[in-house]
Design an enzyme around this catalytic site. Structure first.
Site, PDB file in Angstrom:
ATOM      1  N   LYS A 144     -26.113  92.653 -94.719  1.00 44.56           N
ATOM      2  CA  LYS A 144     -26.035  93.015 -96.141  1.00 44.56           C
ATOM      3  C   LYS A 144     -26.689  91.931 -96.987  1.00 44.56           C
ATOM      4  O   LYS A 144     -26.404  90.742 -96.818  1.00 44.56           O
ATOM      5  CB  LYS A 144     -24.583  93.172 -96.581  1.00 44.56           C
ATOM      6  CG  LYS A 144     -23.993  94.539 -96.383  1.00 44.56           C
ATOM      7  CD  LYS A 144     -22.622  94.589 -97.065  1.00 44.56           C
ATOM      8  CE  LYS A 144     -21.973  95.936 -96.917  1.00 44.56           C
ATOM      9  NZ  LYS A 144     -20.658  95.970 -97.593  1.00 44.56           N
ATOM     10  N   GLU A 186     -11.508  85.729 -95.207  1.00 39.08           N
ATOM     11  CA  GLU A 186     -12.219  86.743 -94.439  1.00 39.08           C
ATOM     12  C   GLU A 186     -11.818  86.724 -92.966  1.00 39.08           C
ATOM     13  O   GLU A 186     -11.806  87.762 -92.304  1.00 39.08           O
ATOM     14  CB  GLU A 186     -13.736  86.549 -94.581  1.00 39.08           C
ATOM     15  CG  GLU A 186     -14.268  86.820 -95.978  1.00 39.08           C
ATOM     16  CD  GLU A 186     -14.210  88.285 -96.396  1.00 39.08           C
ATOM     17  OE1 GLU A 186     -14.020  89.156 -95.521  1.00 39.08           O
ATOM     18  OE2 GLU A 186     -14.342  88.563 -97.601  1.00 39.08           O
ATOM     19  N   GLU A 238     -23.049 101.220 -93.490  1.00 37.30           N
ATOM     20  CA  GLU A 238     -21.801 101.453 -94.235  1.00 37.30           C
ATOM     21  C   GLU A 238     -21.643 102.915 -94.649  1.00 37.30           C
ATOM     22  O   GLU A 238     -21.278 103.233 -95.778  1.00 37.30           O
ATOM     23  CB  GLU A 238     -21.738 100.553 -95.475  1.00 37.30           C
ATOM     24  CG  GLU A 238     -20.322 100.341 -95.990  1.00 37.30           C
ATOM     25  CD  GLU A 238     -20.242  99.354 -97.125  1.00 37.30           C
ATOM     26  OE1 GLU A 238     -19.308  98.548 -97.110  1.00 37.30           O
ATOM     27  OE2 GLU A 238     -21.109  99.379 -98.021  1.00 37.30           O
ATOM     28  N   HIS A 253     -13.298  92.341-106.012  1.00 40.01           N
ATOM     29  CA  HIS A 253     -14.541  92.311-106.796  1.00 40.01           C
ATOM     30  C   HIS A 253     -14.264  92.535-108.280  1.00 40.01           C
ATOM     31  O   HIS A 253     -14.926  91.937-109.140  1.00 40.01           O
ATOM     32  CB  HIS A 253     -15.513  93.372-106.281  1.00 40.01           C
ATOM     33  CG  HIS A 253     -16.152  93.007-104.971  1.00 40.01           C
ATOM     34  ND1 HIS A 253     -16.829  93.913-104.200  1.00 40.01           N
ATOM     35  CD2 HIS A 253     -16.222  91.829-104.306  1.00 40.01           C
ATOM     36  CE1 HIS A 253     -17.296  93.308-103.110  1.00 40.01           C
ATOM     37  NE2 HIS A 253     -16.933  92.047-103.160  1.00 40.01           N
ATOM     38  N   HIS A 267     -14.641  83.684-104.489  1.00 37.86           N
ATOM     39  CA  HIS A 267     -14.626  84.973-103.801  1.00 37.86           C
ATOM     40  C   HIS A 267     -13.473  85.089-102.805  1.00 37.86           C
ATOM     41  O   HIS A 267     -12.751  86.097-102.777  1.00 37.86           O
ATOM     42  CB  HIS A 267     -15.961  85.200-103.082  1.00 37.86           C
ATOM     43  CG  HIS A 267     -15.985  86.459-102.272  1.00 37.86           C
ATOM     44  ND1 HIS A 267     -15.950  87.717-102.847  1.00 37.86           N
ATOM     45  CD2 HIS A 267     -16.013  86.662-100.923  1.00 37.86           C
ATOM     46  CE1 HIS A 267     -15.965  88.636-101.898  1.00 37.86           C
ATOM     47  NE2 HIS A 267     -16.004  88.026-100.723  1.00 37.86           N
TER      48      HIS A 267
END
Length: 368
Positions: A144, A186, A238, A253, A267
């Site tokens: 990505k 993550e 995706e 987000h 983030h």
């Protein structure tokens, strides 16, 4: 400890992820061993990388014609203007598609550099050397790329796989602790959505991971990348399965964007709050048992992590948060799509909810 190698096989590219210590001192040999050939390379360097690592990288690339683009990596600079600067430099130095762009930095650097590589002459060789824990376990895997706009995060981008990912664990020592926490978000997300055994390992070893201790940190990076690899291989673009990687991210987000991507909330911290919101929303809808919910929340309530959205938002921000959630890439109707977990380790389910339902949920969390 010997470097660990993981192979990612997608429809568009097959490439290795190399995980180990002191890898940046041996880049030329790594490229040769993995048949990555080029004459010229442009290094897109995060300006915050310590000079000693930049010198090691430069020494290990002596056999190549090397150019550098120093990038001030932050969410506000993750834009088309900086992509254009990279493209202009590639054109000025007469790069060909057989040459190489090497990203050296965190996820923002990798996203911008990868996007530029995907655009230049419809595809330039791209190498990713992620230097943050977050980028080593997340953004460097799966191809990505993207930039932000005033309308939201990562709304312009492409899928573009690298030729190789080189994750040097030694560089992580230069990170502020807050950035280590950011990456851990993550790691634990991957465990929560797909690997209960890995989640149990993290429950026992969270402090060792946060202290970047060998071999715990290498195993955590490897297991985290393995989860993402298996998902990306099945769904590169995706369309279906890969959406489960967005667990917690619809909230996250929107939280970031509502704070204008400020340093108040990075983030990974937003992802931790987003996952907590997703678990709380699931529990309020009786989609997850109290036992599983309590275990996950206890883990995410670690003293090093952000505890509550109340520390960042007031009720007056709810409409703005909802507005950003409505613009999420997953949505294709007037409702908001959320990825929710029924139990730790999966499965993850995708469900739609009205903006009023989520407003009610957020209001309750901000009042209580």
């Amino acid at each position: 400890m010997k470097p660990i190698k993981l192979i990612v096989k997608t429809n568009s590219e097959k490439y290795p992820i190399i995980i180990g210590r002191n890898l940046i001192s041996n880049l030329s040999q790594i490229f040769k061993t993995n048949s990555i050939n080029f004459k010229k390379c442009l290094l897109v360097l995060d300006k915050n990388i310590p000079n000693k690592y930049v010198k090691q990288i430069s020494r290990s690339l002596k056999r190549y014609e090397v150019y550098k683009f120093i990038y001030n990596a932050n969410e506000k600079n993750k834009n088309q203007k900086n992509v254009n600067k990279i493209l202009d430099l590639l054109l000025q130095k007469n790069f060909s598609r057989d040459d190489c762009l090497i990203s050296i930095g965190g996820g923002i650097t990798g996203d911008v550099a990868g996007f530029a590589a995907s655009l230049f002459k419809r595809g330039l060789k791209f190498v990713n050397i992620p230097t943050t824990l977050l980028s080593q376990v997340d953004s460097s895997v799966g191809g990505k790329t993207g930039i932000n706009t005033s309308e939201g995060k990562n709304l312009i981008g492409s899928f573009y796989q690298p030729k190789i990912v080189i994750s040097d664990v030694e560089i992580l020592k230069s990170l502020p602790f807050r950035e280590v926490v950011c990456g851990y978000a993550e790691i634990v997300k991957h465990a929560l959505i797909a690997n209960k055994k890995f989640y149990n390992f993290l429950n026992k070893n969270i402090n060792e991971v946060l202290k970047l201790r060998t071999p715990t940190i290498e195993r955590s990076i490897y297991e985290s990348c393995k989860v993402k690899k298996l998902i990306v291989e099945k769904d590169e673009k995706e369309k279906n399965l890969r959406k489960i990687l967005n667990f917690g991210h619809t909230f996250a987000h929107a939280y970031e964007a509502s704070l204008n991507f400020s340093k108040k909330l990075n983030h990974g911290e937003a992802v931790i709050l987003g996952m907590k919101s997703a678990f709380e929303f699931s529990h309020s809808r009786k989609l997850i048992t109290s036992k599983e919910f309590s275990s996950a929340i206890k883990h995410l309530n670690n003293s090093h992590f952000p505890i509550s959205i109340k520390n960042y938002f007031t009720i007056s921000k709810i409409n703005q948060i909802i507005s950003f959630m409505m613009r999420d890439k997953k949505n294709n109707s007037k409702n908001i799509k959320l990825m929710l977990i029924k139990k730790i380790g999966g499965p993850v389910i995708e469900k739609e909810f009205s903006d009023l339902a989520i407003k009610f949920f957020l209001k309750k969390r901000l009042i209580n």
